[in-house]
Write a protein that holds these residues in place. Structure first.
Motif, PDB file in Angstrom:
ATOM      1  N   ARG A  35      55.674  50.336  31.567  1.00  0.00           N
ATOM      2  CA  ARG A  35      55.182  48.910  31.843  1.00  0.00           C
ATOM      3  C   ARG A  35      54.704  48.851  33.233  1.00  0.00           C
ATOM      4  N   MET A  36      53.489  48.888  33.248  1.00  0.00           N
ATOM      5  CA  MET A  36      53.044  48.799  34.785  1.00  0.00           C
ATOM      6  C   MET A  36      51.502  48.193  34.900  1.00  0.00           C
ATOM      7  N   GLY A  37      51.471  47.378  35.817  1.00  0.00           N
ATOM      8  CA  GLY A  37      50.170  46.605  36.153  1.00  0.00           C
ATOM      9  C   GLY A  37      50.121  46.244  37.574  1.00  0.00           C
ATOM     10  N   PHE A  38      48.915  46.198  38.151  1.00  0.00           N
ATOM     11  CA  PHE A  38      48.569  45.967  39.315  1.00  0.00           C
ATOM     12  C   PHE A  38      47.521  45.271  39.761  1.00  0.00           C
ATOM     13  N   SER A  39      47.300  44.200  40.509  1.00  0.00           N
ATOM     14  CA  SER A  39      46.263  43.468  40.670  1.00  0.00           C
ATOM     15  C   SER A  39      44.932  43.984  41.462  1.00  0.00           C
ATOM     16  N   ASP A  40      45.267  45.170  42.118  1.00  0.00           N
ATOM     17  CA  ASP A  40      44.104  45.800  42.839  1.00  0.00           C
ATOM     18  C   ASP A  40      43.616  46.776  41.816  1.00  0.00           C
ATOM     19  N   PRO A  41      42.153  46.702  41.615  1.00  0.00           N
ATOM     20  CA  PRO A  41      41.636  47.678  40.671  1.00  0.00           C
ATOM     21  C   PRO A  41      41.877  49.282  41.050  1.00  0.00           C
ATOM     22  N   ARG A  42      41.998  49.334  42.437  1.00  0.00           N
ATOM     23  CA  ARG A  42      42.171  50.776  43.044  1.00  0.00           C
ATOM     24  C   ARG A  42      43.621  51.246  42.751  1.00  0.00           C
ATOM     25  N   TRP A  43      44.621  50.357  42.805  1.00  0.00           N
ATOM     26  CA  TRP A  43      46.110  50.736  42.330  1.00  0.00           C
ATOM     27  C   TRP A  43      46.178  51.042  40.778  1.00  0.00           C
ATOM     28  N   MET A  44      45.597  49.826  40.048  1.00  0.00           N
ATOM     29  CA  MET A  44      45.578  50.166  38.674  1.00  0.00           C
ATOM     30  C   MET A  44      44.968  51.492  37.980  1.00  0.00           C
ATOM     31  N   LEU A  86      49.083  40.118  42.887  1.00  0.00           N
ATOM     32  CA  LEU A  86      49.784  39.447  41.631  1.00  0.00           C
ATOM     33  C   LEU A  86      50.507  40.476  41.138  1.00  0.00           C
ATOM     34  N   ASN A  87      51.447  40.132  40.077  1.00  0.00           N
ATOM     35  CA  ASN A  87      52.560  40.725  39.509  1.00  0.00           C
ATOM     36  C   ASN A  87      51.854  41.503  38.412  1.00  0.00           C
ATOM     37  N   GLY A  88      50.479  41.688  38.363  1.00  0.00           N
ATOM     38  CA  GLY A  88      50.059  42.171  37.083  1.00  0.00           C
ATOM     39  C   GLY A  88      48.476  42.412  37.394  1.00  0.00           C
ATOM     40  N   TYR A  89      47.743  42.834  36.414  1.00  0.00           N
ATOM     41  CA  TYR A  89      46.170  43.016  36.463  1.00  0.00           C
ATOM     42  C   TYR A  89      45.701  41.872  35.773  1.00  0.00           C
ATOM     43  N   PRO A  90      44.814  41.205  36.629  1.00  0.00           N
ATOM     44  CA  PRO A  90      44.213  39.679  35.901  1.00  0.00           C
ATOM     45  C   PRO A  90      42.785  40.325  35.138  1.00  0.00           C
ATOM     46  N   ILE A  91      43.002  40.796  33.987  1.00  0.00           N
ATOM     47  CA  ILE A  91      41.869  41.184  33.323  1.00  0.00           C
ATOM     48  C   ILE A  91      40.666  40.373  32.997  1.00  0.00           C
ATOM     49  N   THR A  92      41.311  38.964  32.871  1.00  0.00           N
ATOM     50  CA  THR A  92      40.131  38.071  32.658  1.00  0.00           C
ATOM     51  C   THR A  92      39.292  37.711  33.682  1.00  0.00           C
ATOM     52  N   SER A  93      39.742  37.926  35.160  1.00  0.00           N
ATOM     53  CA  SER A  93      39.370  37.498  36.207  1.00  0.00           C
ATOM     54  C   SER A  93      38.326  38.492  36.954  1.00  0.00           C
ATOM     55  N   HIS A  94      38.655  39.712  36.663  1.00  0.00           N
ATOM     56  CA  HIS A  94      38.082  40.880  37.219  1.00  0.00           C
ATOM     57  C   HIS A  94      36.721  40.772  36.561  1.00  0.00           C
ATOM     58  N   PRO A  95      35.506  41.214  37.065  1.00  0.00           N
ATOM     59  CA  PRO A  95      34.285  41.523  36.272  1.00  0.00           C
ATOM     60  C   PRO A  95      34.405  42.717  35.312  1.00  0.00           C
ATOM     61  N   LEU A  96      33.949  42.668  34.080  1.00  0.00           N
ATOM     62  CA  LEU A  96      34.049  43.737  33.258  1.00  0.00           C
ATOM     63  C   LEU A  96      33.819  44.999  33.630  1.00  0.00           C
ATOM     64  N   ASP A  97      32.677  45.066  34.563  1.00  0.00           N
ATOM     65  CA  ASP A  97      32.435  46.289  35.181  1.00  0.00           C
ATOM     66  C   ASP A  97      33.547  47.216  36.068  1.00  0.00           C
ATOM     67  N   VAL A  98      34.241  46.232  36.608  1.00  0.00           N
ATOM     68  CA  VAL A  98      35.352  46.696  37.410  1.00  0.00           C
ATOM     69  C   VAL A  98      36.426  47.265  36.349  1.00  0.00           C
ATOM     70  N   THR A  99      36.777  46.639  35.603  1.00  0.00           N
ATOM     71  CA  THR A  99      37.828  47.095  34.361  1.00  0.00           C
ATOM     72  C   THR A  99      37.123  48.505  33.780  1.00  0.00           C
ATOM     73  N   ARG A 100      35.800  48.420  33.362  1.00  0.00           N
ATOM     74  CA  ARG A 100      35.212  49.522  32.885  1.00  0.00           C
ATOM     75  C   ARG A 100      35.439  50.811  33.700  1.00  0.00           C
ATOM     76  N   SER A 101      35.168  50.445  35.214  1.00  0.00           N
ATOM     77  CA  SER A 101      35.073  51.600  36.241  1.00  0.00           C
ATOM     78  C   SER A 101      36.551  52.246  36.181  1.00  0.00           C
ATOM     79  N   ILE A 102      37.597  51.375  36.086  1.00  0.00           N
ATOM     80  CA  ILE A 102      38.821  51.827  35.894  1.00  0.00           C
ATOM     81  C   ILE A 102      39.244  52.767  34.719  1.00  0.00           C
ATOM     82  N   LEU A 103      38.465  52.483  33.515  1.00  0.00           N
ATOM     83  CA  LEU A 103      38.858  53.160  32.229  1.00  0.00           C
ATOM     84  C   LEU A 103      37.960  54.365  32.045  1.00  0.00           C
TER      85      LEU A 103
END
Length: 435
Positions: A35-44, A86-103
């Motif tokens: 059960r893990m989540g970080f607000s910073d995309p680099r940490w996620m 934040l205490n988790g990853y704000p998926i609706t606030s990060h641009p979609l491309d940022v989350t895609r780059s994580i995945l």
């Protein structure tokens, strides 16, 4: 290691979340998940890579922050701009491309990713998941409403109906959306298992009725191993009867209440959860770390936890299955859970409507839950042997079915001790060297 496969979906598409779990189960492997989540995309990104590289059959997790869970997207966006963690990853606030780059270099056929959130109004979260092609998440109209705030149950049910149909749109792109019910974890420390089994099954049926065919049913580790085994058996039996023999699997949660403060106690509790999952025939487990009682777990804490869980699961032998006869307990838990499930299903043909009426009438009533839509008449207590039992069932259809001890209501001081029962027991057992 040999385990029953339960209702794991035989038809799950290769590369899907459910397909990954099915493939692991067919090899006799338990899927472990943090059960893990970080607000910073680099940490996620780093966290997901670390889990993927762990010595385990693991699934990745993106856990969302509390602002996103509650729909306060302005606050989530402001935190990102100002650099406030934040205490988790704000998926609706990060641009979609940022989350895609994580995945992009993390998610593949051998490593699925599930989003975990906690929202009673998750439509925007589900819209974001469909845009990203993320095929797995969790929650439910009851389990993500009653424990987390004052959102009316009526609104949560409506929101979750909408969200299921939004998520079901993934099928148009060839994906199989998967929803895990959180119902087996409802105030999981002190509710007798039949109630959690019933809510887990009802939420899974709700998902099915509203467009989601691939589901998993949760069961949280509680206060007595034998009773927990009976709870999982009852859950599997009811799910088979009401969901069919495919399209679902069971996930065990490591204890969701107050955690042991010692590393030895927390380790013993986690290992006991793995034994419960393996010997109970679950296909997946959500693990917790030894740091739960003292601080926010690090990436390293999570990797250690999943590797330890995987090692314990791989080295358990069927001959080591606890020599307990849970037949009678299973029958008791199943009888109670079946009475609750069928009592709710008889109220309305639409399961969401039935759930709303059930709580209004008190046919479902969660002990010690303060939500305005929960009657709050049901009470439970911990027996000397550690089993959870009813002292009052309120209006639930359990009279003549459950063993009720009317004079055994807990006082506030005993309630506080009961909340720490597991933590203290495992801390003490670890000092005594008990397995």
């Amino acid at each position: 290691m040999s385990r029953p496969h339960g209702g794991v979906a035989r038809e799950a598409p290769e590369g899907s979340f459910a397909g990954f779990v099915h493939a692991a189960a067919s090899r006799g492997e338990l899927v472990v998940q943090p059960r893990m989540g970080f607000s910073d995309p680099r940490w996620m990104h780093a966290g997901l890579l670390a889990v993927k590289g762990a010595a385990a059959t693991a699934a990745g997790t993106i856990t969302l922050d509390s602002f996103t869970r509650t729909g306060d997207l302005t606050a989530a966006g402001t935190a990102l701009v100002t650099g406030v963690p934040l205490n988790g990853y704000p998926i609706t606030s990060h641009p979609l491309d940022v989350t895609r780059s994580i995945l992009n270099d993390v998610r593949d056929r051998g490593f699925p990713v599930q989003v975990r959130h906690g929202s009673a109004a998750p439509q925007e979260i589900f819209r974001t998941l469909t845009r990203l092609g993320i095929d797995a998440t969790e929650g439910g109209p009851v389990s993500y409403c009653l424990p987390y705030g004052a959102v009316p149950l009526h609104d949560s049910i409506r929101n979750w109906k909408d969200s299921c149909w939004i998520f079901a749109e993934l099928r148009t792109g060839g994906l199989q959306p998967h929803l895990e019910t959180f119902g087996g974890c409802m105030m999981g420390q002190l509710g007798p298992p039949a109630l959690h089994v019933a809510i887990s099954v009802l939420e899974a049926m709700f998902f099915r009725q509203h467009g989601i065919q691939s589901v998993s049913l949760s069961f949280a580790q509680q206060t007595n191993f034998e009773q927990d085994m009976a709870g999982i058996s009852a859950l599997r039996r009811l799910a088979t009867d009401l969901l069919g023999d495919c399209g679902w699997h069971i996930v065990v949660y490591t204890y969701m209440g107050v955690f042991p403060r010692t590393v030895a106690g927390a380790t013993l509790l986690g290992e006991t959860a793995v034994r419960l999952a393996v010997h109970g025939g679950a296909q997946r487990i959500i693990v917790k770390t030894t740091a739960e009682a003292t601080r926010i777990p690090t990436i390293e804490d999570n990797v250690v936890a999943i590797e330890r869980a995987a090692l314990v699961a791989a080295t358990l032998d069927e001959r080591e299955r606890p020599d307990v006869d849970e037949t009678l307990l299973t029958s008791e838990v199943h009888a109670e859970a079946a009475a609750l499930v069928h009592g709710v299903l008889d109220l309305r043909p639409d399961i969401g409507d039935a759930l709303e009426v059930a709580f209004r009438k008190g046919y479902l009533d969660v002990p010690f839950c303060l939500h305005p839509d929960n009657k709050g008449r049901a009470r439970s207590y911990i027996r000397p042997d550690g089993r959870l039992a009813w002292s009052d069932v309120g209006a639930m259809p359990l009279h003549g079915v459950a063993d009720i001890s009317p004079g055994r209501a807990m006082r506030s001081s005993e309630l506080m001790r009961s909340l720490s029962y597991v933590a203290e027991r495992f801390d003490n057992d670890s000092l005594d060297g008990r397995p």
